[in-house]
Design a protein around this motif. Structure first.
Motif, PDB file in Angstrom:
ATOM      1  N   LYS A 241       0.837  -1.209   0.000  1.00 44.90           N
ATOM      2  CA  LYS A 241       0.000   0.000   0.000  1.00 44.90           C
ATOM      3  C   LYS A 241       0.870   1.258   0.000  1.00 44.90           C
ATOM      4  CE  LYS A 241      -3.498   2.423   2.651  1.00 44.90           C
ATOM      5  NZ  LYS A 241      -3.744   2.816   4.003  1.00 44.90           N
ATOM      6  N   GLU A 242       1.900   1.276   0.857  1.00 42.26           N
ATOM      7  CA  GLU A 242       2.804   2.438   0.926  1.00 42.26           C
ATOM      8  C   GLU A 242       3.494   2.679  -0.413  1.00 42.26           C
ATOM      9  OE1 GLU A 242       3.411   4.660   3.315  1.00 42.26           O
ATOM     10  OE2 GLU A 242       2.153   3.753   4.845  1.00 42.26           O
ATOM     11  N   ILE A 243       3.955   1.612  -1.039  1.00 37.51           N
ATOM     12  CA  ILE A 243       4.631   1.740  -2.333  1.00 37.51           C
ATOM     13  C   ILE A 243       3.651   2.231  -3.390  1.00 37.51           C
ATOM     14  CG2 ILE A 243       5.760   0.466  -4.201  1.00 37.51           C
ATOM     15  CD1 ILE A 243       6.970  -1.345  -1.953  1.00 37.51           C
ATOM     16  N   ASN A 244       2.484   1.618  -3.449  1.00 36.57           N
ATOM     17  CA  ASN A 244       1.500   1.987  -4.465  1.00 36.57           C
ATOM     18  C   ASN A 244       1.039   3.434  -4.334  1.00 36.57           C
ATOM     19  OD1 ASN A 244       1.581  -0.470  -5.785  1.00 36.57           O
ATOM     20  ND2 ASN A 244      -0.110  -1.327  -4.608  1.00 36.57           N
ATOM     21  N   GLU A 245       0.965   3.940  -3.104  1.00 39.25           N
ATOM     22  CA  GLU A 245       0.571   5.331  -2.889  1.00 39.25           C
ATOM     23  C   GLU A 245       1.598   6.308  -3.458  1.00 39.25           C
ATOM     24  OE1 GLU A 245      -0.091   5.854   1.305  1.00 39.25           O
ATOM     25  OE2 GLU A 245      -2.031   4.833   1.236  1.00 39.25           O
ATOM     26  N   GLU A 246       2.845   5.879  -3.570  1.00 38.64           N
ATOM     27  CA  GLU A 246       3.918   6.756  -4.037  1.00 38.64           C
ATOM     28  C   GLU A 246       4.252   6.569  -5.518  1.00 38.64           C
ATOM     29  OE1 GLU A 246       5.071   9.154  -2.010  1.00 38.64           O
ATOM     30  OE2 GLU A 246       3.653   8.351  -0.554  1.00 38.64           O
ATOM     31  N   LEU A 247       3.690   5.550  -6.161  1.00 35.60           N
ATOM     32  CA  LEU A 247       4.009   5.283  -7.568  1.00 35.60           C
ATOM     33  C   LEU A 247       3.779   6.529  -8.417  1.00 35.60           C
ATOM     34  CD1 LEU A 247       2.630   1.689  -8.232  1.00 35.60           C
ATOM     35  CD2 LEU A 247       5.017   2.414  -8.111  1.00 35.60           C
ATOM     36  N   GLY A 248       4.729   6.824  -9.284  1.00 36.37           N
ATOM     37  CA  GLY A 248       4.637   7.984 -10.154  1.00 36.37           C
ATOM     38  C   GLY A 248       5.197   9.259  -9.544  1.00 36.37           C
ATOM     39  N   LYS A 249       5.521   9.228  -8.260  1.00 35.99           N
ATOM     40  CA  LYS A 249       6.025  10.418  -7.577  1.00 35.99           C
ATOM     41  C   LYS A 249       7.545  10.425  -7.459  1.00 35.99           C
ATOM     42  CE  LYS A 249       1.910  10.722  -4.639  1.00 35.99           C
ATOM     43  NZ  LYS A 249       1.436  10.664  -3.247  1.00 35.99           N
ATOM     44  N   PHE A 250       8.202   9.308  -7.775  1.00 33.51           N
ATOM     45  CA  PHE A 250       9.653   9.205  -7.594  1.00 33.51           C
ATOM     46  C   PHE A 250      10.339   8.729  -8.861  1.00 33.51           C
ATOM     47  CE2 PHE A 250       7.678   5.323  -5.914  1.00 33.51           C
ATOM     48  CZ  PHE A 250       8.319   4.343  -6.653  1.00 33.51           C
ATOM     49  N   ASP A 251      11.638   9.066  -8.953  1.00 27.44           N
ATOM     50  CA  ASP A 251      12.465   8.645 -10.090  1.00 27.44           C
ATOM     51  C   ASP A 251      13.278   7.393  -9.772  1.00 27.44           C
ATOM     52  OD1 ASP A 251      11.534  10.761 -11.614  1.00 27.44           O
ATOM     53  OD2 ASP A 251      13.223  12.062 -11.101  1.00 27.44           O
ATOM     54  N   SER A 252      13.448   7.101  -8.492  1.00 24.03           N
ATOM     55  CA  SER A 252      14.128   5.872  -8.082  1.00 24.03           C
ATOM     56  C   SER A 252      13.617   5.484  -6.697  1.00 24.03           C
ATOM     57  CB  SER A 252      15.647   6.042  -8.065  1.00 24.03           C
ATOM     58  OG  SER A 252      16.036   6.890  -7.011  1.00 24.03           O
ATOM     59  N   LEU A 253      13.687   4.185  -6.420  1.00 26.72           N
ATOM     60  CA  LEU A 253      13.215   3.662  -5.143  1.00 26.72           C
ATOM     61  C   LEU A 253      14.311   2.835  -4.492  1.00 26.72           C
ATOM     62  CD1 LEU A 253      10.958   3.042  -3.043  1.00 26.72           C
ATOM     63  CD2 LEU A 253      10.287   1.122  -4.509  1.00 26.72           C
ATOM     64  N   VAL A 254      14.612   3.181  -3.245  1.00 30.65           N
ATOM     65  CA  VAL A 254      15.515   2.385  -2.419  1.00 30.65           C
ATOM     66  C   VAL A 254      14.688   1.847  -1.263  1.00 30.65           C
ATOM     67  CG1 VAL A 254      17.511   2.428  -0.873  1.00 30.65           C
ATOM     68  CG2 VAL A 254      17.567   3.723  -3.015  1.00 30.65           C
ATOM     69  N   ILE A 255      14.776   0.544  -1.043  1.00 27.18           N
ATOM     70  CA  ILE A 255      14.128  -0.044   0.116  1.00 27.18           C
ATOM     71  C   ILE A 255      15.238  -0.486   1.065  1.00 27.18           C
ATOM     72  CG2 ILE A 255      12.501  -1.768   0.982  1.00 27.18           C
ATOM     73  CD1 ILE A 255      11.302  -1.893  -1.838  1.00 27.18           C
ATOM     74  N   ASP A 256      15.285   0.160   2.223  1.00 27.48           N
ATOM     75  CA  ASP A 256      16.336  -0.091   3.205  1.00 27.48           C
ATOM     76  C   ASP A 256      15.877  -1.198   4.149  1.00 27.48           C
ATOM     77  OD1 ASP A 256      18.246  -0.068   5.216  1.00 27.48           O
ATOM     78  OD2 ASP A 256      18.406   2.116   5.236  1.00 27.48           O
ATOM     79  N   PHE A 257      16.591  -2.315   4.110  1.00 22.85           N
ATOM     80  CA  PHE A 257      16.252  -3.499   4.905  1.00 22.85           C
ATOM     81  C   PHE A 257      17.085  -3.599   6.186  1.00 22.85           C
ATOM     82  CE2 PHE A 257      13.783  -7.089   2.784  1.00 22.85           C
ATOM     83  CZ  PHE A 257      12.996  -6.231   2.044  1.00 22.85           C
ATOM     84  N   GLU A 258      17.768  -2.531   6.584  1.00 24.55           N
ATOM     85  CA  GLU A 258      18.672  -2.608   7.730  1.00 24.55           C
ATOM     86  C   GLU A 258      17.986  -3.170   8.976  1.00 24.55           C
ATOM     87  OE1 GLU A 258      21.821   0.113  10.268  1.00 24.55           O
ATOM     88  OE2 GLU A 258      20.518   1.080   8.815  1.00 24.55           O
ATOM     89  N   LYS A 259      16.721  -2.827   9.194  1.00 28.02           N
ATOM     90  CA  LYS A 259      16.023  -3.254  10.408  1.00 28.02           C
ATOM     91  C   LYS A 259      14.944  -4.296  10.142  1.00 28.02           C
ATOM     92  CE  LYS A 259      17.039   1.044  12.767  1.00 28.02           C
ATOM     93  NZ  LYS A 259      16.513   2.252  13.402  1.00 28.02           N
ATOM     94  N   VAL A 260      15.023  -4.969   8.981  1.00 27.34           N
ATOM     95  CA  VAL A 260      14.077  -6.045   8.667  1.00 27.34           C
ATOM     96  C   VAL A 260      14.588  -7.336   9.286  1.00 27.34           C
ATOM     97  CG1 VAL A 260      13.004  -7.412   6.839  1.00 27.34           C
ATOM     98  CG2 VAL A 260      13.261  -4.943   6.557  1.00 27.34           C
ATOM     99  N   GLU A 261      13.721  -7.989  10.056  1.00 23.89           N
ATOM    100  CA  GLU A 261      14.097  -9.222  10.755  1.00 23.89           C
ATOM    101  C   GLU A 261      13.734 -10.475   9.968  1.00 23.89           C
ATOM    102  OE1 GLU A 261      11.662  -8.762  14.179  1.00 23.89           O
ATOM    103  OE2 GLU A 261      12.700  -6.960  14.846  1.00 23.89           O
TER     104      GLU A 261
END
Length: 99
Positions: A30-50
């Motif tokens: 949902k968060e990604i889909n809400e931002e689609l078309g608003k950015f030129d590149s996407l970084v997903i930071d997994f530093e705190k993903v367990e």
């Protein structure tokens, strides 16, 4: 799971914290889909993903497919060894750009 959105001009970084599983993967999508078309590149930071489940992997691959159609780059950064092993076992390390 918590998601922090940070724009640097037209570059979006999503910092994800916690578990990406059947319940929370819908929130990430949902968060990604809400931002689609608003950015030129996407970084997903997994530093705190367990943990990431197959539902979370599905969100990542679906997002990559959407972005590929518009030549928008997507990178997953700061992946720990546990998550990296899941990517390797599923073959996603060959599909996704992981740094």
């Amino acid at each position: 799971m918590n998601i922090l959105k940070d724009y640097d001009n037209k570059d979006l970084t999503l910092s994800v914290e916690g578990r990406i599983d059947t319940l929370t993967s819908q929130d990430l999508e949902k968060e990604i889909n809400e931002e689609l078309g608003k950015f030129d590149s996407l970084v997903i930071d997994f530093e705190k993903v367990e943990y990431i489940s197959s539902a979370g992997l599905r969100v990542l691959i679906a997002t990559q497919k959407k972005l590929k159609s518009t030549d928008t780059p997507m990178v997953i950064k700061n992946v720990n060894e546990t998550i990296n092993e899941i990517f390797r076992m599923s073959g996603f390390d060959k599909i996704l750009k992981i740094e």
